[in-house]
Design a protein around this motif. Structure first.
Motif, PDB file in Angstrom:
ATOM      1  N   GLN A   1      -0.734  -4.436  32.139  1.00  0.00           N
ATOM      2  CA  GLN A   1       0.076  -5.256  31.234  1.00  0.00           C
ATOM      3  C   GLN A   1       0.137  -4.578  29.870  1.00  0.00           C
ATOM      4  O   GLN A   1      -0.874  -4.177  29.312  1.00  0.00           O
ATOM      5  CB  GLN A   1      -0.532  -6.644  31.100  1.00  0.00           C
ATOM      6  N   LEU A   2       1.349  -4.471  29.330  1.00  0.00           N
ATOM      7  CA  LEU A   2       1.525  -3.877  28.017  1.00  0.00           C
ATOM      8  C   LEU A   2       1.049  -4.854  26.956  1.00  0.00           C
ATOM      9  O   LEU A   2       1.463  -6.018  26.951  1.00  0.00           O
ATOM     10  CB  LEU A   2       2.992  -3.547  27.775  1.00  0.00           C
ATOM     11  N   ARG A   3       0.197  -4.376  26.055  1.00  0.00           N
ATOM     12  CA  ARG A   3      -0.314  -5.269  25.019  1.00  0.00           C
ATOM     13  C   ARG A   3      -0.415  -4.516  23.705  1.00  0.00           C
ATOM     14  O   ARG A   3      -0.854  -3.358  23.677  1.00  0.00           O
ATOM     15  CB  ARG A   3      -1.682  -5.810  25.420  1.00  0.00           C
ATOM     16  N   LEU A   4      -0.005  -5.169  22.624  1.00  0.00           N
ATOM     17  CA  LEU A   4      -0.098  -4.608  21.287  1.00  0.00           C
ATOM     18  C   LEU A   4      -0.670  -5.674  20.367  1.00  0.00           C
ATOM     19  O   LEU A   4      -0.187  -6.806  20.368  1.00  0.00           O
ATOM     20  CB  LEU A   4       1.275  -4.159  20.778  1.00  0.00           C
ATOM     21  N   VAL A   5      -1.679  -5.312  19.590  1.00  0.00           N
ATOM     22  CA  VAL A   5      -2.360  -6.258  18.716  1.00  0.00           C
ATOM     23  C   VAL A   5      -2.364  -5.712  17.296  1.00  0.00           C
ATOM     24  O   VAL A   5      -2.901  -4.631  17.044  1.00  0.00           O
ATOM     25  CB  VAL A   5      -3.798  -6.516  19.191  1.00  0.00           C
ATOM     26  N   GLU A   6      -1.803  -6.499  16.385  1.00  0.00           N
ATOM     27  CA  GLU A   6      -1.674  -6.087  15.004  1.00  0.00           C
ATOM     28  C   GLU A   6      -2.876  -6.540  14.174  1.00  0.00           C
ATOM     29  O   GLU A   6      -3.463  -7.604  14.445  1.00  0.00           O
ATOM     30  CB  GLU A   6      -0.406  -6.689  14.389  1.00  0.00           C
ATOM     31  N   SER A   7      -3.206  -5.758  13.161  1.00  0.00           N
ATOM     32  CA  SER A   7      -4.273  -6.128  12.228  1.00  0.00           C
ATOM     33  C   SER A   7      -4.066  -5.381  10.922  1.00  0.00           C
ATOM     34  O   SER A   7      -3.243  -4.455  10.847  1.00  0.00           O
ATOM     35  CB  SER A   7      -5.649  -5.797  12.820  1.00  0.00           C
ATOM     36  N   GLY A   8      -4.831  -5.781   9.908  1.00  0.00           N
ATOM     37  CA  GLY A   8      -4.832  -5.058   8.643  1.00  0.00           C
ATOM     38  C   GLY A   8      -4.068  -5.715   7.511  1.00  0.00           C
ATOM     39  O   GLY A   8      -4.058  -5.197   6.392  1.00  0.00           O
ATOM     40  N   GLY A   9      -3.438  -6.838   7.782  1.00  0.00           N
ATOM     41  CA  GLY A   9      -2.703  -7.509   6.728  1.00  0.00           C
ATOM     42  C   GLY A   9      -3.623  -8.142   5.696  1.00  0.00           C
ATOM     43  O   GLY A   9      -4.849  -8.139   5.841  1.00  0.00           O
ATOM     44  N   GLY A  10      -3.006  -8.682   4.655  1.00  0.00           N
ATOM     45  CA  GLY A  10      -3.797  -9.340   3.621  1.00  0.00           C
ATOM     46  C   GLY A  10      -2.956  -9.631   2.403  1.00  0.00           C
ATOM     47  O   GLY A  10      -1.729  -9.502   2.422  1.00  0.00           O
ATOM     48  N   LEU A  11      -3.645 -10.027   1.348  1.00  0.00           N
ATOM     49  CA  LEU A  11      -3.016 -10.319   0.068  1.00  0.00           C
ATOM     50  C   LEU A  11      -3.195  -9.112  -0.844  1.00  0.00           C
ATOM     51  O   LEU A  11      -4.320  -8.630  -1.017  1.00  0.00           O
ATOM     52  CB  LEU A  11      -3.654 -11.554  -0.561  1.00  0.00           C
ATOM     53  N   VAL A  12      -2.113  -8.647  -1.413  1.00  0.00           N
ATOM     54  CA  VAL A  12      -2.170  -7.482  -2.284  1.00  0.00           C
ATOM     55  C   VAL A  12      -1.234  -7.698  -3.465  1.00  0.00           C
ATOM     56  O   VAL A  12      -0.216  -8.385  -3.334  1.00  0.00           O
ATOM     57  CB  VAL A  12      -1.805  -6.204  -1.489  1.00  0.00           C
ATOM     58  N   GLN A  13      -1.580  -7.121  -4.592  1.00  0.00           N
ATOM     59  CA  GLN A  13      -0.727  -7.238  -5.774  1.00  0.00           C
ATOM     60  C   GLN A  13       0.460  -6.289  -5.661  1.00  0.00           C
ATOM     61  O   GLN A  13       0.390  -5.262  -4.971  1.00  0.00           O
ATOM     62  CB  GLN A  13      -1.531  -6.913  -7.023  1.00  0.00           C
ATOM     63  N   PRO A  14       1.539  -6.602  -6.345  1.00  0.00           N
ATOM     64  CA  PRO A  14       2.681  -5.674  -6.369  1.00  0.00           C
ATOM     65  C   PRO A  14       2.240  -4.280  -6.810  1.00  0.00           C
ATOM     66  O   PRO A  14       1.447  -4.138  -7.740  1.00  0.00           O
ATOM     67  CB  PRO A  14       3.625  -6.308  -7.384  1.00  0.00           C
ATOM     68  N   GLY A  15       2.751  -3.286  -6.119  1.00  0.00           N
ATOM     69  CA  GLY A  15       2.350  -1.911  -6.395  1.00  0.00           C
ATOM     70  C   GLY A  15       1.171  -1.445  -5.574  1.00  0.00           C
ATOM     71  O   GLY A  15       0.851  -0.246  -5.571  1.00  0.00           O
ATOM     72  N   GLY A  16       0.527  -2.357  -4.882  1.00  0.00           N
ATOM     73  CA  GLY A  16      -0.646  -2.013  -4.091  1.00  0.00           C
ATOM     74  C   GLY A  16      -0.293  -1.438  -2.736  1.00  0.00           C
ATOM     75  O   GLY A  16       0.878  -1.222  -2.412  1.00  0.00           O
ATOM     76  N   SER A  17      -1.353  -1.196  -1.956  1.00  0.00           N
ATOM     77  CA  SER A  17      -1.193  -0.561  -0.652  1.00  0.00           C
ATOM     78  C   SER A  17      -1.971  -1.307   0.415  1.00  0.00           C
ATOM     79  O   SER A  17      -2.987  -1.960   0.130  1.00  0.00           O
ATOM     80  CB  SER A  17      -1.698   0.888  -0.700  1.00  0.00           C
ATOM     81  N   LEU A  18      -1.487  -1.200   1.637  1.00  0.00           N
ATOM     82  CA  LEU A  18      -2.173  -1.705   2.815  1.00  0.00           C
ATOM     83  C   LEU A  18      -1.900  -0.765   3.966  1.00  0.00           C
ATOM     84  O   LEU A  18      -0.833  -0.124   4.003  1.00  0.00           O
ATOM     85  CB  LEU A  18      -1.678  -3.108   3.198  1.00  0.00           C
ATOM     86  N   ARG A  19      -2.811  -0.712   4.919  1.00  0.00           N
ATOM     87  CA  ARG A  19      -2.565   0.024   6.138  1.00  0.00           C
ATOM     88  C   ARG A  19      -2.700  -0.932   7.321  1.00  0.00           C
ATOM     89  O   ARG A  19      -3.780  -1.509   7.542  1.00  0.00           O
ATOM     90  CB  ARG A  19      -3.516   1.198   6.323  1.00  0.00           C
ATOM     91  N   LEU A  20      -1.621  -1.091   8.039  1.00  0.00           N
ATOM     92  CA  LEU A  20      -1.626  -1.932   9.227  1.00  0.00           C
ATOM     93  C   LEU A  20      -1.946  -1.086  10.458  1.00  0.00           C
ATOM     94  O   LEU A  20      -1.577   0.088  10.524  1.00  0.00           O
ATOM     95  CB  LEU A  20      -0.270  -2.601   9.420  1.00  0.00           C
TER      96      LEU A  20
END
Length: 118
Positions: A1-20
């Motif tokens: 079964q094909l499965r994809l699970v996302e993570s890494g989100g959050g609250l960040v200020q404008p101009g900031g960075s995140l890696r999903l």
């Protein structure tokens, strides 16, 4: 079964960075391309970026070009979305999936919430 699970989100200020991260199972990243999508409140889901099955080609929505970078680690069966210079309009639930000519190969997961706010 094909499965994809996302993570890494959050609250960040404008101009900031995140890696999903998008952890995949049930298929080889060398067989399918993978895309990132997002859905903001009250709006339809939209494509953000995609990476080809070879990993040699990536495409981005105009709204994120130059700020987001998609990559993958085949050994870890994981796809990433590095998001820099985040803006309030990037606020959305982010999903990954396998885009087909018609539809998508996997069921949509829960996504990961990204909120850009001061």
């Amino acid at each position: 079964q094909l499965r994809l699970v996302e993570s890494g989100g959050g609250l960040v200020q404008p101009g900031g960075s995140l890696r999903l991260s998008c952890a995949t199972s049930g298929f080889s990243l060398g067989y399918y391309g993978v895309g990132w999508f997002r859905q903001a409140p009250g709006k339809e889901r939209e494509a953000v970026s995609c990476i080809s099955s070879s990993g040699g080609s990536t495409n981005y929505a105009d709204s994120v070009k130059g700020r987001f970078t998609m990559s993958r680690d085949v050994a870890k069966n994981t796809v990433y979305l590095q998001m820099n210079s985040l803006r309030p309009e990037d606020t959305a639930v982010y999903y990954c999936n396998i885009p087909l000519i018609r539809g998508y190969a996997a069921n949509w997961g829960q996504g990961t919430q990204v909120t850009v706010s001061s």
